[in-house]
Design a protein around this motif. Sequence first.
Motif, PDB file in Angstrom:
ATOM      1  N   ASP A 158       0.836  -1.211   0.000  1.00  0.00           N
ATOM      2  CA  ASP A 158       0.000   0.000   0.000  1.00  0.00           C
ATOM      3  C   ASP A 158       0.869   1.258   0.000  1.00  0.00           C
ATOM      4  OD1 ASP A 158      -2.213  -1.612   0.033  1.00  0.00           O
ATOM      5  OD2 ASP A 158      -2.794  -1.184   2.111  1.00  0.00           O
ATOM      6  N   LYS A 165       1.764   6.497  -6.945  1.00  0.00           N
ATOM      7  CA  LYS A 165       0.764   7.333  -7.633  1.00  0.00           C
ATOM      8  C   LYS A 165       1.165   8.801  -7.633  1.00  0.00           C
ATOM      9  CE  LYS A 165      -2.947   4.052  -6.899  1.00  0.00           C
ATOM     10  NZ  LYS A 165      -3.965   3.605  -5.946  1.00  0.00           N
ATOM     11  N   ASN A 200      -3.699  -6.901  -6.663  1.00  0.00           N
ATOM     12  CA  ASN A 200      -4.834  -6.074  -6.217  1.00  0.00           C
ATOM     13  C   ASN A 200      -4.610  -4.612  -6.563  1.00  0.00           C
ATOM     14  OD1 ASN A 200      -6.299  -8.163  -5.180  1.00  0.00           O
ATOM     15  ND2 ASN A 200      -5.543  -7.925  -3.080  1.00  0.00           N
ATOM     16  N   GLN A 201      -3.397  -4.128  -6.300  1.00  0.00           N
ATOM     17  CA  GLN A 201      -3.079  -2.719  -6.578  1.00  0.00           C
ATOM     18  C   GLN A 201      -3.028  -2.433  -8.082  1.00  0.00           C
ATOM     19  OE1 GLN A 201      -2.754  -0.019  -4.788  1.00  0.00           O
ATOM     20  NE2 GLN A 201      -2.600  -0.761  -2.683  1.00  0.00           N
ATOM     21  N   ASP A 203      -4.623  -3.881 -10.449  1.00  0.00           N
ATOM     22  CA  ASP A 203      -5.965  -3.910 -11.033  1.00  0.00           C
ATOM     23  C   ASP A 203      -6.736  -2.615 -10.793  1.00  0.00           C
ATOM     24  OD1 ASP A 203      -5.507  -6.403 -12.070  1.00  0.00           O
ATOM     25  OD2 ASP A 203      -6.476  -7.486 -10.430  1.00  0.00           O
ATOM     26  N   GLN A 204      -6.276  -1.812  -9.827  1.00  0.00           N
ATOM     27  CA  GLN A 204      -6.958  -0.547  -9.540  1.00  0.00           C
ATOM     28  C   GLN A 204      -6.373   0.645 -10.302  1.00  0.00           C
ATOM     29  OE1 GLN A 204      -7.307   0.064  -5.206  1.00  0.00           O
ATOM     30  NE2 GLN A 204      -7.109  -2.143  -4.994  1.00  0.00           N
ATOM     31  N   LEU A 205      -5.282   0.427 -11.031  1.00  0.00           N
ATOM     32  CA  LEU A 205      -4.664   1.546 -11.759  1.00  0.00           C
ATOM     33  C   LEU A 205      -5.458   1.878 -13.017  1.00  0.00           C
ATOM     34  CD1 LEU A 205      -0.862   0.559 -11.569  1.00  0.00           C
ATOM     35  CD2 LEU A 205      -2.067   2.234 -10.149  1.00  0.00           C
ATOM     36  N   ASN A 206      -5.404   3.139 -13.420  1.00  0.00           N
ATOM     37  CA  ASN A 206      -6.020   3.564 -14.693  1.00  0.00           C
ATOM     38  C   ASN A 206      -5.121   3.170 -15.851  1.00  0.00           C
ATOM     39  OD1 ASN A 206      -7.766   4.927 -13.011  1.00  0.00           O
ATOM     40  ND2 ASN A 206      -6.577   6.815 -13.118  1.00  0.00           N
ATOM     41  N   ARG A 232      -0.652  -3.133 -16.883  1.00  0.00           N
ATOM     42  CA  ARG A 232      -0.189  -1.885 -16.235  1.00  0.00           C
ATOM     43  C   ARG A 232       1.302  -1.939 -15.885  1.00  0.00           C
ATOM     44  NH1 ARG A 232      -3.947  -0.843 -18.131  1.00  0.00           N
ATOM     45  NH2 ARG A 232      -2.336   0.226 -19.292  1.00  0.00           N
TER      46      ARG A 232
END
Length: 295
Positions: A158, A165, A200-201, A203-206, A232
Amino acid sequence: MMNQQQFEKMKNGKGFIAALDQSGGSTPKALAAYGIGEDAYTNAKEMFDLVHDMRTRIITSPSFDPDSILGAILFEQTMDSKIEGLYTADYLAEKKGIVPFLKVDKGLADESNGVQLMKPINDLDETLRRANERHIFGTKMRSVIKKANPEAIKEVVDQQFEIGKQILAAGLVPIIEPEVDINSSEKEQCEEILKTEILNQLDQLNEDQNVMLKLSIPTQKNFYKELINHPRVVRVVALSGGYSTEVANEKLKENDGLIASFSRALSQDLNVNQSDEEFNDTLNRAVQSIYEASV
Protein backbone atom coordinates in the motif's frame (compact mmCIF):
# COMPACT_ATOMS: atom_id res chain seq x y z
CA MET A 1 6.61 14.78 -19.42
CA MET A 2 7.24 11.15 -20.26
CA ASN A 3 9.61 10.33 -23.06
CA GLN A 4 7.74 7.90 -25.33
CA GLN A 5 10.91 6.58 -26.95
CA GLN A 6 12.36 5.74 -23.52
CA PHE A 7 9.04 4.15 -22.53
CA GLU A 8 9.18 1.85 -25.60
CA LYS A 9 12.79 0.93 -24.83
CA MET A 10 11.93 0.04 -21.22
CA LYS A 11 8.89 -1.96 -22.22
CA ASN A 12 10.27 -3.90 -25.17
CA GLY A 13 14.05 -3.54 -25.18
CA LYS A 14 16.42 -6.43 -24.59
CA GLY A 15 18.80 -5.99 -21.71
CA PHE A 16 18.86 -5.04 -18.03
CA ILE A 17 18.94 -2.08 -15.66
CA ALA A 18 22.20 -1.10 -13.97
CA ALA A 19 21.69 -0.01 -10.36
CA LEU A 20 24.27 2.68 -9.55
CA ASP A 21 22.38 4.08 -6.59
CA GLN A 22 24.30 3.09 -3.46
CA SER A 23 23.61 5.95 -1.07
CA GLY A 24 24.98 7.37 2.17
CA GLY A 25 25.01 4.23 4.29
CA SER A 26 26.33 1.84 1.67
CA THR A 27 28.81 4.23 0.03
CA PRO A 28 31.86 3.37 2.18
CA LYS A 29 31.20 -0.32 1.44
CA ALA A 30 30.90 0.34 -2.30
CA LEU A 31 34.14 2.33 -2.28
CA ALA A 32 35.96 -0.29 -0.19
CA ALA A 33 34.90 -3.00 -2.65
CA TYR A 34 36.30 -0.79 -5.41
CA GLY A 35 39.64 -0.60 -3.57
CA ILE A 36 39.27 2.83 -1.92
CA GLY A 37 39.59 2.64 1.86
CA GLU A 38 38.07 5.07 4.37
CA ASP A 39 41.49 6.70 4.81
CA ALA A 40 41.20 8.14 1.27
CA TYR A 41 38.58 10.75 2.26
CA THR A 42 37.98 12.96 5.28
CA ASN A 43 34.38 14.11 4.76
CA ALA A 44 31.16 13.31 2.93
CA LYS A 45 31.92 15.62 0.01
CA GLU A 46 35.26 13.92 -0.70
CA MET A 47 33.59 10.52 -0.35
CA PHE A 48 30.85 11.42 -2.86
CA ASP A 49 33.40 12.89 -5.27
CA LEU A 50 35.24 9.55 -5.22
CA VAL A 51 31.98 7.67 -5.79
CA HIS A 52 31.13 9.97 -8.68
CA ASP A 53 34.56 9.27 -10.17
CA MET A 54 33.83 5.55 -9.89
CA ARG A 55 30.38 5.91 -11.48
CA THR A 56 31.76 8.17 -14.20
CA ARG A 57 34.36 5.53 -15.02
CA ILE A 58 31.62 2.88 -15.26
CA ILE A 59 29.19 5.01 -17.29
CA THR A 60 31.80 6.34 -19.75
CA SER A 61 33.33 2.89 -20.29
CA PRO A 62 32.69 1.45 -23.76
CA SER A 63 31.56 -1.70 -21.92
CA PHE A 64 28.62 0.24 -20.41
CA ASP A 65 26.78 -0.56 -23.57
CA PRO A 66 23.22 0.47 -24.59
CA ASP A 67 22.82 -2.76 -26.56
CA SER A 68 22.90 -4.58 -23.21
CA ILE A 69 21.85 -1.92 -20.70
CA LEU A 70 18.36 -0.44 -20.95
CA GLY A 71 18.44 1.87 -17.96
CA ALA A 72 20.50 3.03 -15.00
CA ILE A 73 19.32 3.94 -11.50
CA LEU A 74 21.08 6.96 -10.04
CA PHE A 75 21.49 8.36 -6.57
CA GLU A 76 20.38 11.99 -6.08
CA GLN A 77 23.94 13.28 -5.82
CA THR A 78 24.78 11.55 -9.12
CA MET A 79 21.76 13.18 -10.80
CA ASP A 80 23.09 16.59 -9.75
CA SER A 81 26.65 15.82 -10.88
CA LYS A 82 28.02 16.07 -14.40
CA ILE A 83 29.87 13.72 -16.72
CA GLU A 84 31.92 15.35 -19.46
CA GLY A 85 29.99 18.59 -18.99
CA LEU A 86 26.49 17.07 -19.12
CA TYR A 87 24.26 16.24 -16.17
CA THR A 88 24.44 12.48 -15.63
CA ALA A 89 20.91 11.73 -16.90
CA ASP A 90 21.53 13.75 -20.07
CA TYR A 91 24.86 12.00 -20.60
CA LEU A 92 23.16 8.61 -20.25
CA ALA A 93 20.28 9.52 -22.57
CA GLU A 94 22.16 11.52 -25.20
CA LYS A 95 25.58 9.86 -25.34
CA LYS A 96 24.58 6.32 -24.43
CA GLY A 97 20.88 5.89 -25.22
CA ILE A 98 20.34 4.55 -21.68
CA VAL A 99 17.19 5.46 -19.71
CA PRO A 100 17.86 7.33 -16.42
CA PHE A 101 16.07 6.53 -13.13
CA LEU A 102 16.41 8.15 -9.71
CA LYS A 103 16.33 6.49 -6.29
CA VAL A 104 13.89 8.60 -4.26
CA ASP A 105 13.45 6.75 -0.96
CA LYS A 106 15.15 7.97 2.21
CA GLY A 107 16.01 4.50 3.47
CA LEU A 108 14.20 1.94 5.58
CA ALA A 109 12.33 2.33 8.86
CA ASP A 110 13.17 -0.11 11.66
CA GLU A 111 11.78 -3.61 11.30
CA SER A 112 8.26 -4.03 12.62
CA ASN A 113 5.97 -7.08 12.17
CA GLY A 114 8.58 -8.72 9.96
CA VAL A 115 8.84 -5.87 7.41
CA GLN A 116 10.66 -2.60 6.91
CA LEU A 117 8.55 0.17 5.49
CA MET A 118 10.14 3.20 3.85
CA LYS A 119 10.96 6.19 6.00
CA PRO A 120 8.79 9.22 5.17
CA ILE A 121 9.87 10.99 1.95
CA ASN A 122 9.12 14.53 3.06
CA ASP A 123 10.49 16.46 0.11
CA LEU A 124 9.18 14.13 -2.60
CA ASP A 125 7.35 16.80 -4.63
CA GLU A 126 10.49 18.93 -4.76
CA THR A 127 12.62 15.90 -5.70
CA LEU A 128 10.20 14.98 -8.50
CA ARG A 129 10.24 18.55 -9.80
CA ARG A 130 14.05 18.44 -9.94
CA ALA A 131 13.98 14.97 -11.49
CA ASN A 132 11.82 16.32 -14.31
CA GLU A 133 14.21 19.25 -14.76
CA ARG A 134 17.11 16.80 -14.98
CA HIS A 135 15.25 14.64 -17.56
CA ILE A 136 14.83 11.60 -15.33
CA PHE A 137 12.42 8.97 -16.74
CA GLY A 138 11.46 7.08 -13.60
CA THR A 139 12.14 6.53 -9.91
CA LYS A 140 12.92 3.69 -7.54
CA MET A 141 12.07 3.10 -3.88
CA ARG A 142 12.71 0.09 -1.70
CA SER A 143 11.00 -1.66 1.22
CA VAL A 144 11.95 -5.05 2.70
CA ILE A 145 9.84 -8.07 3.67
CA LYS A 146 11.27 -10.71 6.03
CA LYS A 147 8.25 -12.56 7.44
CA ALA A 148 5.04 -13.85 5.88
CA ASN A 149 2.80 -11.46 7.82
CA PRO A 150 -0.20 -10.68 5.57
CA GLU A 151 -1.17 -7.35 7.21
CA ALA A 152 2.41 -6.09 7.23
CA ILE A 153 3.04 -7.11 3.60
CA LYS A 154 -0.18 -5.36 2.61
CA GLU A 155 1.09 -2.26 4.40
CA VAL A 156 4.37 -2.40 2.44
CA VAL A 157 2.56 -2.69 -0.90
CA ASP A 158 0.00 0.00 0.00
CA GLN A 159 2.78 2.43 0.92
CA GLN A 160 4.67 1.66 -2.30
CA PHE A 161 1.64 2.23 -4.50
CA GLU A 162 0.46 5.32 -2.63
CA ILE A 163 3.81 7.01 -3.24
CA GLY A 164 3.94 5.44 -6.70
CA LYS A 165 0.76 7.33 -7.63
CA GLN A 166 2.34 10.61 -6.52
CA ILE A 167 5.28 9.81 -8.82
CA LEU A 168 2.94 8.93 -11.70
CA ALA A 169 1.13 12.24 -11.19
CA ALA A 170 4.48 14.00 -11.70
CA GLY A 171 4.85 12.27 -15.08
CA LEU A 172 7.50 9.77 -14.02
CA VAL A 173 7.40 5.96 -14.01
CA PRO A 174 7.87 4.48 -10.53
CA ILE A 175 9.83 1.30 -9.91
CA ILE A 176 7.95 -0.29 -7.01
CA GLU A 177 10.47 -2.35 -4.99
CA PRO A 178 9.15 -4.51 -2.14
CA GLU A 179 12.22 -6.74 -1.70
CA VAL A 180 11.73 -10.14 -0.09
CA ASP A 181 14.81 -10.98 1.98
CA ILE A 182 16.47 -13.92 0.19
CA ASN A 183 17.52 -15.34 3.57
CA SER A 184 14.00 -15.38 4.99
CA SER A 185 12.88 -18.83 6.10
CA GLU A 186 9.40 -17.84 4.86
CA LYS A 187 10.52 -16.48 1.50
CA GLU A 188 8.08 -18.50 -0.59
CA GLN A 189 5.06 -17.65 1.61
CA CYS A 190 6.09 -13.98 1.55
CA GLU A 191 6.10 -14.10 -2.24
CA GLU A 192 2.61 -15.59 -2.38
CA ILE A 193 1.15 -12.84 -0.20
CA LEU A 194 3.16 -10.18 -2.03
CA LYS A 195 1.96 -11.26 -5.47
CA THR A 196 -1.68 -11.15 -4.39
CA GLU A 197 -1.29 -7.66 -2.90
CA ILE A 198 0.54 -6.32 -5.96
CA LEU A 199 -2.10 -7.73 -8.32
CA ASN A 200 -4.83 -6.07 -6.22
CA GLN A 201 -3.08 -2.72 -6.58
CA LEU A 202 -2.32 -3.13 -10.29
CA ASP A 203 -5.96 -3.91 -11.03
CA GLN A 204 -6.96 -0.55 -9.54
CA LEU A 205 -4.66 1.55 -11.76
CA ASN A 206 -6.02 3.56 -14.69
CA GLU A 207 -4.91 2.87 -18.24
CA ASP A 208 -2.46 5.78 -18.16
CA GLN A 209 -0.86 4.63 -14.89
CA ASN A 210 2.00 2.30 -15.74
CA VAL A 211 4.54 1.07 -13.20
CA MET A 212 7.62 -1.09 -13.06
CA LEU A 213 8.26 -3.70 -10.37
CA LYS A 214 11.60 -4.65 -8.82
CA LEU A 215 11.39 -7.95 -6.96
CA SER A 216 13.63 -10.61 -5.47
CA ILE A 217 14.03 -13.59 -7.80
CA PRO A 218 11.16 -15.90 -6.77
CA THR A 219 11.72 -19.29 -5.16
CA GLN A 220 9.26 -20.89 -7.60
CA LYS A 221 10.22 -20.54 -11.28
CA ASN A 222 8.09 -18.11 -13.28
CA PHE A 223 6.04 -17.30 -10.19
CA TYR A 224 5.68 -13.66 -11.25
CA LYS A 225 4.38 -14.44 -14.75
CA GLU A 226 1.01 -12.71 -14.09
CA LEU A 227 2.84 -9.58 -12.96
CA ILE A 228 5.13 -9.61 -16.01
CA ASN A 229 2.09 -9.95 -18.30
CA HIS A 230 -0.09 -7.41 -16.52
CA PRO A 231 -1.16 -4.54 -18.83
CA ARG A 232 -0.19 -1.88 -16.23
CA VAL A 233 3.34 -3.24 -15.82
CA VAL A 234 6.05 -1.80 -18.06
CA ARG A 235 8.66 -4.30 -16.89
CA VAL A 236 9.48 -6.56 -13.97
CA VAL A 237 13.14 -6.40 -12.94
CA ALA A 238 14.98 -8.53 -10.40
CA LEU A 239 17.35 -7.49 -7.67
CA SER A 240 20.33 -9.67 -6.81
CA GLY A 241 19.55 -9.38 -3.09
CA GLY A 242 22.96 -10.53 -1.94
CA TYR A 243 23.34 -13.50 -4.31
CA SER A 244 26.68 -13.58 -6.12
CA THR A 245 26.58 -12.68 -9.83
CA GLU A 246 26.79 -16.36 -10.81
CA VAL A 247 23.95 -17.49 -8.56
CA ALA A 248 21.76 -14.48 -9.39
CA ASN A 249 22.27 -15.06 -13.12
CA GLU A 250 21.46 -18.77 -12.84
CA LYS A 251 18.25 -18.07 -10.93
CA LEU A 252 17.28 -15.28 -13.32
CA LYS A 253 17.65 -17.55 -16.35
CA GLU A 254 14.88 -19.79 -14.95
CA ASN A 255 12.37 -16.93 -15.10
CA ASP A 256 11.04 -15.93 -18.53
CA GLY A 257 10.56 -12.22 -19.04
CA LEU A 258 12.25 -11.24 -15.77
CA ILE A 259 15.28 -9.00 -16.31
CA ALA A 260 18.10 -7.98 -13.98
CA SER A 261 18.56 -4.78 -12.04
CA PHE A 262 21.75 -5.63 -10.23
CA SER A 263 24.14 -3.29 -8.41
CA ARG A 264 26.79 -5.31 -6.56
CA ALA A 265 26.73 -8.05 -9.18
CA LEU A 266 27.60 -5.48 -11.84
CA SER A 267 30.54 -3.86 -10.08
CA GLN A 268 31.83 -6.55 -7.70
CA ASP A 269 35.07 -7.21 -9.63
CA LEU A 270 35.93 -3.62 -10.58
CA ASN A 271 38.91 -1.97 -8.92
CA VAL A 272 40.26 1.58 -8.90
CA ASN A 273 43.76 0.26 -9.63
CA GLN A 274 42.84 -1.60 -12.81
CA SER A 275 44.15 -0.20 -16.08
CA ASP A 276 41.42 1.05 -18.40
CA GLU A 277 41.79 -2.10 -20.45
CA GLU A 278 41.42 -4.38 -17.41
CA PHE A 279 38.55 -2.29 -16.06
CA ASN A 280 36.66 -2.32 -19.36
CA ASP A 281 37.22 -6.06 -19.86
CA THR A 282 36.02 -6.83 -16.32
CA LEU A 283 32.94 -4.62 -16.71
CA ASN A 284 32.24 -6.13 -20.13
CA ARG A 285 32.26 -9.67 -18.69
CA ALA A 286 29.79 -8.66 -15.97
CA VAL A 287 27.54 -6.78 -18.41
CA GLN A 288 27.47 -9.68 -20.89
CA SER A 289 26.75 -12.31 -18.24
CA ILE A 290 23.89 -10.27 -16.75
CA TYR A 291 22.56 -9.48 -20.24
CA GLU A 292 22.52 -13.15 -21.22
CA ALA A 293 20.69 -14.06 -18.03
CA SER A 294 18.16 -11.29 -18.73
CA VAL A 295 17.33 -12.33 -22.28
